[in-house]
Scaffold this motif. Structure first.
Motif, short mmCIF file in Angstrom:
data_model
loop_
_atom_site.label_atom_id
_atom_site.label_comp_id
_atom_site.label_asym_id
_atom_site.label_seq_id
_atom_site.Cartn_x
_atom_site.Cartn_y
_atom_site.Cartn_z
N LEU A 129 2.90 -2.55 4.51
CA LEU A 129 2.49 -3.95 4.32
C LEU A 129 0.97 -4.05 4.37
O LEU A 129 0.31 -3.35 5.15
CB LEU A 129 3.10 -4.83 5.42
N PRO A 130 0.38 -4.95 3.57
CA PRO A 130 -1.09 -5.10 3.56
C PRO A 130 -1.67 -5.39 4.93
O PRO A 130 -2.74 -4.84 5.28
CB PRO A 130 -1.30 -6.27 2.60
N GLU A 131 -1.01 -6.23 5.73
CA GLU A 131 -1.55 -6.57 7.04
C GLU A 131 -1.54 -5.38 7.98
O GLU A 131 -2.36 -5.30 8.91
CB GLU A 131 -0.79 -7.75 7.65
N VAL A 132 -0.63 -4.45 7.78
CA VAL A 132 -0.61 -3.23 8.58
C VAL A 132 -1.69 -2.26 8.09
O VAL A 132 -2.44 -1.68 8.89
CB VAL A 132 0.77 -2.55 8.52
N GLU A 170 7.92 -6.68 13.79
CA GLU A 170 7.47 -7.33 12.57
C GLU A 170 8.58 -7.41 11.52
O GLU A 170 9.25 -6.42 11.23
CB GLU A 170 6.27 -6.56 11.97
N THR A 217 -0.70 -4.74 19.46
CA THR A 217 -0.98 -5.22 18.12
C THR A 217 0.29 -5.43 17.31
O THR A 217 0.41 -6.40 16.56
CB THR A 217 -1.90 -4.22 17.38
N SER A 268 -4.48 -2.88 6.63
CA SER A 268 -5.84 -3.32 6.97
C SER A 268 -6.22 -2.95 8.40
O SER A 268 -7.38 -2.62 8.68
CB SER A 268 -5.97 -4.84 6.77
N LYS A 269 -5.26 -2.98 9.31
CA LYS A 269 -5.53 -2.62 10.70
C LYS A 269 -5.67 -1.11 10.85
O LYS A 269 -6.56 -0.61 11.56
CB LYS A 269 -4.42 -3.15 11.61
N TYR A 321 0.86 -1.19 0.00
CA TYR A 321 0.00 0.00 0.00
C TYR A 321 0.89 1.24 0.00
O TYR A 321 1.90 1.28 0.71
CB TYR A 321 -0.91 0.01 1.23
N ASP A 381 -8.16 -0.66 -1.97
CA ASP A 381 -7.50 -1.78 -2.64
C ASP A 381 -8.02 -2.01 -4.05
O ASP A 381 -7.73 -3.03 -4.68
CB ASP A 381 -7.64 -3.06 -1.82
#
Length: 333
Positions: A53-56, A232, A104, A58-59, A38, A70
């Motif tokens: 990062l995508p996982e970051v 991470e 988190t 999204s949160k 992103y 997206d």
């Protein structure tokens, strides 16, 4: 000690630190990597400030003041709330404090209570962010690095003073680092930061550093965080370091004045090169040493096969706002 890599050449060392794909070497790999992330932006400005990062993303997108999209190429994460430095910084603070309290993200376990700036396309500070949180947004970090050194009777470099990081240090425990180094906080200039770090880490007087430290340019790189940094794995960390050399007489020695510094050793260039190849040196300090070797003629076109590429790679073109950044202006203009 967190040493996990051994290298066959200095170019491999550069590749290890500056490991994000280079568009000039492999455009396909670079494009694929960039499109998998992103692009972080601030509302009303299409400038990409960092890769997330995508996982970051999204949160973050679940929090007030943030939006993720997206459906576009590239995908975007936007700080949509706030309209100036103060209001954006408040949103950032609330968001990161929430994630810290929820535990988190591992990087926030190393909360420092120190703010770093995020610069926009015109070099102005868009917001301030807690030091441990900036890798989550992939924005450029600015730091300083001091190399104190001595000369031999022939005028050449005899040794470089290197610090051994504490085995209990938050990151890169037990590895070798610059005589003094640190991130440039909000409201501070590089030389001021350097003087403070040299006093804190190496017990060098402010007068000594102010008189003897010489600015030697910058190094820039784009690093992917690994497990030895804590938190991470895979967070993106582009960096710019302001480099300073300081020749000192043999009766001037650094002394540890920081719990993160175990001690100091005066290493001759051959020994330090060996330590770099053995993987015992913090990645960006390894780059700073290589840059020192180039500037002082320790490595050159006749004794280093990859000399041209190494010299160019120490100054990576970053795709984020850096060219408008100036420490001559009021940082909050």
């Amino acid at each position: 000690m967190t040493q996990t890599h051994q290298f066959r050449s200095l170019l491999e060392v550069v590749n290890h630190c500056d490991d994000f794909p280079l568009p000039g070497k492999d455009l396909k790999a670079y494009t694929a990597r960039v499109n998998s992330l992103y692009h972080f932006r601030v509302g009303g400005d299409a400038t990409t400030l960092g890769f997330v990062l995508p996982e970051v993303a999204s949160k973050l997108a679940r929090c007030a003041g943030w939006d993720a999209n997206d459906k576009t190429t590239p995908r975007t994460l936007t700080l949509s709330g706030g309209h100036d430095h103060a209001s954006r910084s408040e949103i950032i603070k609330k968001t990161m404090t929430y994630f810290k309290n929820k535990r988190t993200f591992g990087v926030l376990e190393k909360w420092r209570g120190e703010l770093k700036p995020c610069y926009g396309s015109r070099g102005t500070v868009l917001f301030s962010i807690e030091r441990s949180a900036f890798p989550l947004l992939g924005i450029v970090a600015y730091g300083v690095m001091l190399v104190a050194y001595t000369r031999n009777e022939r005028g050449g470099v005899k040794g470089l003073w290197v610090q051994r990081r504490s085995r209990e240090a938050r990151t890169h425990a037990g590895l070798l680092d610059g005589t003094a180094a640190g991130g440039v906080p909000i409201h501070k200039k590089p030389l001021t930061t350097l003087i403070n770090e040299a006093e804190e880490e190496a017990s060098f007087s402010r007068d000594l550093v102010g008189r003897r430290a010489k600015a030697c340019g910058t190094l820039s790189y784009f690093h992917t965080r690994r497990k030895e940094m804590g938190g991470e794995v895979g967070l993106l960390q582009p960096g710019v370091h302001f480099l300073y050399d300081m020749e000192v007489p043999e009766d001037v020695e650094p002394r540890s004045n920081d719990t993160n510094v175990e001690g100091f050793e005066l290493m001759d260039p051959d020994r330090l090169r060996w330590e770099i190849l053995a993987g015992n040196v913090k990645p960006w300090f390894a780059l700073a040493v290589i840059d020192f070797f180039v500037r002082h003629g320790i490595i050159h076109e006749e004794n280093e096969r990859d000399f041209i590429e190494i010299s160019m790679r120490l100054h990576r073109h970053l795709e984020f706002p850096v060219f408008g950044v100036s420490f001559l202006i009021n940082l909050l203009n």
